[in-house]
Design a protein around this motif. Structure first.
Motif, PDB file in Angstrom:
ATOM      1  N   GLY A 188       0.834  -1.215   0.000  1.00 44.48           N
ATOM      2  CA  GLY A 188       0.000   0.000   0.000  1.00 44.48           C
ATOM      3  C   GLY A 188       0.857   1.248   0.000  1.00 44.48           C
ATOM      4  O   GLY A 188       0.471   2.277  -0.515  1.00 44.48           O
ATOM      5  N   PHE A 204       1.752   3.638   2.158  1.00 48.65           N
ATOM      6  CA  PHE A 204       1.138   4.896   2.573  1.00 48.65           C
ATOM      7  C   PHE A 204       2.177   5.999   2.728  1.00 48.65           C
ATOM      8  O   PHE A 204       1.940   7.141   2.349  1.00 48.65           O
ATOM      9  CB  PHE A 204       0.391   4.704   3.900  1.00 48.65           C
ATOM     10  CG  PHE A 204      -0.826   3.834   3.769  1.00 48.65           C
ATOM     11  CD1 PHE A 204      -1.935   4.267   3.057  1.00 48.65           C
ATOM     12  CD2 PHE A 204      -0.866   2.577   4.348  1.00 48.65           C
ATOM     13  CE1 PHE A 204      -3.061   3.475   2.925  1.00 48.65           C
ATOM     14  CE2 PHE A 204      -1.987   1.771   4.222  1.00 48.65           C
ATOM     15  CZ  PHE A 204      -3.093   2.213   3.512  1.00 48.65           C
ATOM     16  N   ASN A 221       3.405   7.305  -0.700  1.00 47.68           N
ATOM     17  CA  ASN A 221       2.401   8.167  -1.321  1.00 47.68           C
ATOM     18  C   ASN A 221       2.322   9.519  -0.629  1.00 47.68           C
ATOM     19  O   ASN A 221       2.225  10.565  -1.266  1.00 47.68           O
ATOM     20  CB  ASN A 221       1.011   7.495  -1.280  1.00 47.68           C
ATOM     21  CG  ASN A 221       0.898   6.427  -2.345  1.00 47.68           C
ATOM     22  OD1 ASN A 221       1.459   6.577  -3.420  1.00 47.68           O
ATOM     23  ND2 ASN A 221       0.200   5.354  -2.040  1.00 47.68           N
ATOM     24  N   TRP A 222       2.358   9.474   0.701  1.00 48.47           N
ATOM     25  CA  TRP A 222       2.302  10.714   1.475  1.00 48.47           C
ATOM     26  C   TRP A 222       3.509  11.587   1.162  1.00 48.47           C
ATOM     27  O   TRP A 222       3.390  12.797   0.937  1.00 48.47           O
ATOM     28  CB  TRP A 222       2.228  10.373   2.969  1.00 48.47           C
ATOM     29  CG  TRP A 222       2.226  11.558   3.886  1.00 48.47           C
ATOM     30  CD1 TRP A 222       3.216  11.924   4.750  1.00 48.47           C
ATOM     31  CD2 TRP A 222       1.192  12.536   4.046  1.00 48.47           C
ATOM     32  NE1 TRP A 222       2.870  13.064   5.429  1.00 48.47           N
ATOM     33  CE2 TRP A 222       1.632  13.461   5.016  1.00 48.47           C
ATOM     34  CE3 TRP A 222      -0.057  12.716   3.452  1.00 48.47           C
ATOM     35  CZ2 TRP A 222       0.865  14.552   5.411  1.00 48.47           C
ATOM     36  CZ3 TRP A 222      -0.823  13.814   3.847  1.00 48.47           C
ATOM     37  CH2 TRP A 222      -0.365  14.709   4.809  1.00 48.47           C
TER      38      TRP A 222
END
Ligand SMILES: [Zn+2]
Length: 224
Positions: free
Chosen positions: A124, A126, A129-130
């Motif tokens: 994922g 995260f 992506n952040w």
């Protein structure tokens, strides 16, 4: 209940013994009248950079939102559950804070991971992506060139705070209040190892130490 961290129970005990007796009337007042902080701080989740500690803030004084690498994504009005946008909207429109301080810091793991082009932690990803929010700051800083890696990371940590100020201005509710002179945006940089604090000076276009004399005194006076 038995698994609740003992460190937190002990810390709460210290809070009951030391802080609460001094601040109980303040807590009661805040409970009756609601909070009315004039300053919002956007900080990093880093456990070494608690804004309340660094700025010696009591209850009700600063409205804090923390995330990895103290970032704010540009304004995106969609149905996604955007925690940062909600915190910002509440601070600006409900609390009507007068200042927003983006508090960046040295040795930021999120910025370092971006600079090292770290591999995703999970499918994922995260964090990856952040951290892509940092890209415009990385473009502004340019290639590492002759700089040491540490110098490059510091430049990116500081530029990222400035890019976050630009992103804040993409929020209509922020922009209009800044233009009316009712809201001020600031970038600050905390040196974890040294404890020194710098604030961005838009005229000199650089981060400038604040309270340098007090910082020097804190380290020169004998402490018993
Ligand atoms: Zn950080």
């Amino acid at each position: 209940m038995s698994d609740f961290p003992k460190r937190l129970i002990d810390g709460y005990g210290a809070f009951l013994a030391e802080r609460l007796p001094h601040e109980q009337s303040r807590y009661r007042q805040l409970a009756e009248q609601g909070q009315a902080p004039e300053i919002m701080v956007i900080g990093c989740c880093d456990s070494r950079c608690a804004p309340e500690l660094i700025f010696d803030a009591g209850p009700g004084e600063i409205f804090v939102s923390r995330n990895i690498a103290n970032l704010v994504p540009p304004y995106t009005p969609d149905a996604a559950q955007r925690s940062m946008s909600a915190a910002l909207e509440f601070a600006v429109q409900a609390l009507k804070v007068k200042h927003i301080v983006v508090l960046a810091h040295a040795q930021c793991g999120g910025i370092r991971a971006y600079a090292e082009e770290a591999k995703p932690l999970s499918p994922g990803d995260f964090i990856g992506n952040w951290m892509s929010i940092v890209e415009p700051a990385a473009k502004a800083v340019g290639p590492r060139g002759q700089r040491s890696f540490a110098e490059y990371v510091t430049a990116l940590e500081q530029q990222s705070a400035l890019t976050t100020l630009d992103n804040l201005m993409t929020f209509p509710c922020v922009k209009i209040l800044v233009e009316r002179g009712k809201l001020q945006l600031h970038a600050a940089y905390f040196g974890v190892a040294t404890g020194d604090l710098s604030v961005y000076d838009p005229e000199r276009k650089q981060f400038v130490r604040v309270a340098a004399d007090a910082h020097a005194r804190a380290f020169s006076e004998p402490r018993f």
